[in-house]
Scaffold this active site. Structure first.
Site, PDB file in Angstrom:
ATOM      1  N   VAL A   1       0.624  -1.204  -0.116  1.00  0.00           N
ATOM      2  CA  VAL A   1      -0.049   0.097  -0.073  1.00  0.00           C
ATOM      3  C   VAL A   1       0.723   1.142  -0.049  1.00  0.00           C
ATOM      4  O   VAL A   1       0.578   2.272  -0.673  1.00  0.00           O
ATOM      5  CB  VAL A   1      -1.052   0.059   1.164  1.00  0.00           C
ATOM      6  CG1 VAL A   1      -1.830   1.178   1.249  1.00  0.00           C
ATOM      7  CG2 VAL A   1      -1.957  -1.033   0.883  1.00  0.00           C
ATOM      8  N   CYS A   2       1.938   1.245   0.524  1.00  0.00           N
ATOM      9  CA  CYS A   2       2.666   2.281   0.938  1.00  0.00           C
ATOM     10  C   CYS A   2       3.095   3.020  -0.208  1.00  0.00           C
ATOM     11  O   CYS A   2       3.063   4.261  -0.611  1.00  0.00           O
ATOM     12  CB  CYS A   2       4.067   2.136   1.859  1.00  0.00           C
ATOM     13  SG  CYS A   2       3.637   1.321   3.411  1.00  0.00           S
ATOM     14  N   PRO A   3       3.646   2.042  -1.432  1.00  0.00           N
ATOM     15  CA  PRO A   3       4.117   3.027  -2.623  1.00  0.00           C
ATOM     16  C   PRO A   3       3.058   3.504  -3.522  1.00  0.00           C
ATOM     17  O   PRO A   3       3.167   4.648  -4.158  1.00  0.00           O
ATOM     18  CB  PRO A   3       4.780   2.041  -3.514  1.00  0.00           C
ATOM     19  CG  PRO A   3       4.308   0.788  -2.856  1.00  0.00           C
ATOM     20  CD  PRO A   3       4.102   0.788  -1.489  1.00  0.00           C
TER      21      PRO A   3
END
Length: 187
Positions: free
Chosen positions: A46-48
């Site tokens: 999810v972070c990128p």
């Protein structure tokens, strides 16, 4: 979590920005608007998508005098490696703070106890270093940079227009409210 209207705490850390390692402290934030964008870890899922979404709004944030600082408990070296390895992260122009000792993450009260990772959290900080907005979501819930930009615009408007407030879903250029006794019960 009583951080709204509190001053950010001191920190000094190494960061990655524009192909270089730099040192950043709370002093670098003074006198300008800032967004601290915490996420659990580099090389995740999810972070990128979130960091890429913020990059898509970065030029507009910069035009409003806002600097963005992404923060994870990874080192600045890992940020560089991720920047070099990922097409999405490779486009990032804002500062990626390393927080391996957890000072910044703990200062903002988003360190997961016993895990050593940051919660997914966003803070809007005014030029006086005061937290004006915050959002924290669970691990699997990504944030929306469009809504972040809306919150920044609202925070800037309220600062520039004392005595006015922005209602729900307010967008720049729309009507605001001027709280008064005559307004009570009329909305």
């Amino acid at each position: 979590m009583a951080l709204i209207n509190t001053k950010i705490k001191p920190f000094t850390t190494q960061a990655f920005k524009n192909g270089e390692f730099i040192e950043v402290s709370e002093k670098d934030v003074e006198g300008k608007w800032a967004v601290f964008f915490f996420y659990p870890a580099d090389f995740t899922f999810v972070c990128p998508t979130e960091l890429g979404d913020v990059q898509d709004k970065y030029a507009e944030l910069k035009s409003r005098g806002v600097e963005v600082y992404s923060v994870s408990t990874d080192t600045h070296f890992v940020h560089k490696a991720w920047h070099d390895a990922s097409d999405t992260i490779g486009k990032i122009e804002y500062t990626m703070l390393g927080d391996p000792n957890g000072v910044i993450t703990t200062n903002f009260e988003v360190m997961r106890p016993g895990v050593g990772l940051a919660d997914r959290a966003t803070f809007v900080v005014d030029p006086d270093g005061i937290i004006q907005a915050m959002e924290i979501t669970a691990e699997g819930i990504g944030r929306d940079a469009e809504d972040l930009l809306r919150k920044v615009k609202a925070a800037q408007y309220v600062r520039e227009h004392p005595g006015e407030v922005c209602p729900a879903k307010w967008k720049e250029g729309e009507a605001t409210l001027a709280p008064s006794l005559d307004l009570v019960g009329k909305i």
